[in-house]
Design a protein around this motif. Structure first.
Motif, PDB file in Angstrom:
ATOM      1  N   SER A 146      -5.130  29.703  60.205  1.00 29.93           N
ATOM      2  CA  SER A 146      -5.600  28.709  60.728  1.00 29.93           C
ATOM      3  C   SER A 146      -7.110  28.492  60.900  1.00 29.93           C
ATOM      4  O   SER A 146      -7.856  29.512  61.270  1.00 29.93           O
ATOM      5  N   LYS A 157      -6.660  24.087  55.410  1.00 26.79           N
ATOM      6  CA  LYS A 157      -5.518  23.313  54.538  1.00 26.79           C
ATOM      7  C   LYS A 157      -5.484  22.011  55.006  1.00 26.79           C
ATOM      8  O   LYS A 157      -5.428  21.215  54.043  1.00 26.79           O
ATOM      9  N   SER A 158      -5.602  21.738  56.274  1.00 29.97           N
ATOM     10  CA  SER A 158      -5.564  19.994  56.407  1.00 29.97           C
ATOM     11  C   SER A 158      -6.542  19.434  55.773  1.00 29.97           C
ATOM     12  O   SER A 158      -6.402  18.123  55.279  1.00 29.97           O
ATOM     13  N   THR A 159      -7.852  19.917  55.592  1.00 27.02           N
ATOM     14  CA  THR A 159      -8.840  19.116  55.351  1.00 27.02           C
ATOM     15  C   THR A 159      -8.674  18.790  53.858  1.00 27.02           C
ATOM     16  O   THR A 159      -8.856  17.597  53.232  1.00 27.02           O
TER      17      THR A 159
HETATM   18  N1  LIG Z   1     -15.482  24.722  53.234  1.00 27.77           N
HETATM   19  C1  LIG Z   1     -15.675  24.197  54.449  1.00 27.77           C
HETATM   20  N2  LIG Z   1     -16.961  24.325  55.029  1.00 27.77           N
HETATM   21  C2  LIG Z   1     -17.235  23.956  56.524  1.00 27.77           C
HETATM   22  N3  LIG Z   1     -16.353  23.596  57.281  1.00 27.77           N
HETATM   23  C3  LIG Z   1     -14.756  23.431  56.828  1.00 27.77           C
HETATM   24  C4  LIG Z   1     -14.603  23.751  55.315  1.00 27.77           C
HETATM   25  N4  LIG Z   1     -13.453  23.591  55.390  1.00 27.77           N
HETATM   26  C5  LIG Z   1     -12.882  23.249  56.414  1.00 27.77           C
HETATM   27  N5  LIG Z   1     -13.813  23.337  57.307  1.00 27.77           N
HETATM   28  C6  LIG Z   1     -13.739  22.912  58.850  1.00 27.77           C
HETATM   29  O1  LIG Z   1     -13.286  23.989  59.431  1.00 27.77           O
HETATM   30  C7  LIG Z   1     -12.268  23.494  60.234  1.00 27.77           C
HETATM   31  C8  LIG Z   1     -10.694  24.017  60.008  1.00 27.77           C
HETATM   32  O2  LIG Z   1     -10.226  23.305  58.994  1.00 27.77           O
HETATM   33  P1  LIG Z   1      -8.787  22.997  58.994  1.00 27.77           P
HETATM   34  O3  LIG Z   1      -8.537  21.991  60.356  1.00 27.77           O
HETATM   35  O4  LIG Z   1      -8.570  22.033  57.791  1.00 27.77           O
HETATM   36  O5  LIG Z   1      -7.933  24.225  58.792  1.00 27.77           O
HETATM   37  P2  LIG Z   1      -6.355  24.448  58.754  1.00 27.77           P
HETATM   38  O6  LIG Z   1      -6.111  25.400  57.966  1.00 27.77           O
HETATM   39  O7  LIG Z   1      -5.716  23.174  58.517  1.00 27.77           O
HETATM   40  O8  LIG Z   1      -6.162  25.075  60.263  1.00 27.77           O
HETATM   41  P3  LIG Z   1      -4.725  24.860  61.132  1.00 27.77           P
HETATM   42  O9  LIG Z   1      -3.869  25.895  60.363  1.00 27.77           O
HETATM   43  O10 LIG Z   1      -5.179  25.338  62.555  1.00 27.77           O
HETATM   44  O11 LIG Z   1      -4.260  23.518  61.140  1.00 27.77           O
HETATM   45  C9  LIG Z   1     -12.318  22.099  60.433  1.00 27.77           C
HETATM   46  O12 LIG Z   1     -13.182  21.714  61.386  1.00 27.77           O
HETATM   47  C10 LIG Z   1     -12.928  21.438  59.131  1.00 27.77           C
HETATM   48  O13 LIG Z   1     -13.636  20.474  59.132  1.00 27.77           O
END
Ligand SMILES: Nc1ncnc2c1ncn2[C@@H]1O[C@H](COP(=O)(O)OP(=O)(O)OP(=O)(O)O)[C@@H](O)[C@H]1O
Ligand SMILES: Nc1nc2c(ncn2[C@@H]2O[C@H](COP(=O)(O)O)[C@@H](O)[C@H]2O)c(=O)[nH]1
Length: 200
Positions: free
Chosen positions: A19, A23-25
């Protein structure tokens, strides 16, 4: 017995990773850049929506009772408890995307990956890895979506997920999400043959 799921259309993609790993980004970016190519498998969850999340788009937000009933009725390909809430992929979520001949994207945790591996879905497995646990914590805190308790649970789980992701047999590709642009380029290059196949 492995849940039956039709293997209609292109091979689905499973995104996994701690988490906060991004991933979502990255999913949002690739879906936005290649409109009409991908379709998101909208999971069910018992967690509450975050500000800005839309029911039916980000998740189907349901009660524990509704989710448990669906699971016992065999409506889910996989389900898991994560950070105190239930999450699951319904057969309908995947089949709706497959029927439209799009590449189905699943965003699931490692428990879900292990269960999907026992089905006939045959997806491509992608692991998103943060550059370090320290950066992961900073990003999760920076997202400002978790209580201190939820953050703690997610970081504990992240350690085991990182271990699972470090076994080269478990994923088709591991992408280190340090600089976002670089991670995205790597993802795009990896997916290009599949994208071209759909666009033929
Ligand atoms: N390479 C990066 N550099 C800086 N910030 C990032 C980067 N990639 C993602 N983020 C930021 O990190 C945070 C977490 O990213 P994201 O929500 O996409 O994660 P996730 O893996 O989808 O989490 P979850 O499993 O909880 O849904 C977000 O605020 C996003 O904007
Ligand atoms: N096994 C499953 N895991 C899922 C599913 N949908 C999301 N997830 C994973 O849960 C965590 C937390 O997500 P969040 O939106 O509350 O931050 C994350 O690792 C997701 O990948 C699912 O259907 N099955």
């Amino acid at each position: 017995m492995a849940p039956a799921i039709s293997s209609l259309g292109p091979r689905p993609l499973v995104f996994c990773g701690p988490s906060g790993s991004g991933k979502s980004t990255l999913i949002k970016q690739i879906m936005n850049d290649f409109k009409g190519v991908f379709g998101f498998s909208v999971s069910h969850t018992t967690r509450s929506p975050r500000p800005g999340e839309i029911d039916g788009k980000d998740y189907h937000y349901v009660s524990k009772e509704v989710m448990e009933k669906g699971i016992s009725n065999g409506e889910f390909i996989e389900s898991a408890t994560f950070s105190g809430n239930l999450y699951g992929t319904s057969k309908k979520a995947v089949e709706d995307v497959q029927r439209s001949n799009k590449i189905c994207i699943l965003d699931i945790d490692t428990q879900g990956v292990k269960l999907i591996k026992q089905t006939s879905l045959n997806p491509v497995f992608i692991f998103m890895k943060p550059p370090s646990m320290e950066v992961l914590e900073q990003r999760l805190r920076g997202r400002n979506t978790e209580s201190e308790e939820s953050l703690h649970k997610r970081l504990i789980t992240a350690k085991a997920e990182m271990e699972y992701g470090s076994d080269p047999n478990n994923f088709d590709i591991v992408i280190v999400n340090d600089k976002l642009d670089k991670a995205y380029q790597e993802l795009k290059e990896f997916l290009m043959p599949l994208i071209q196949e759909v666009n033929k």
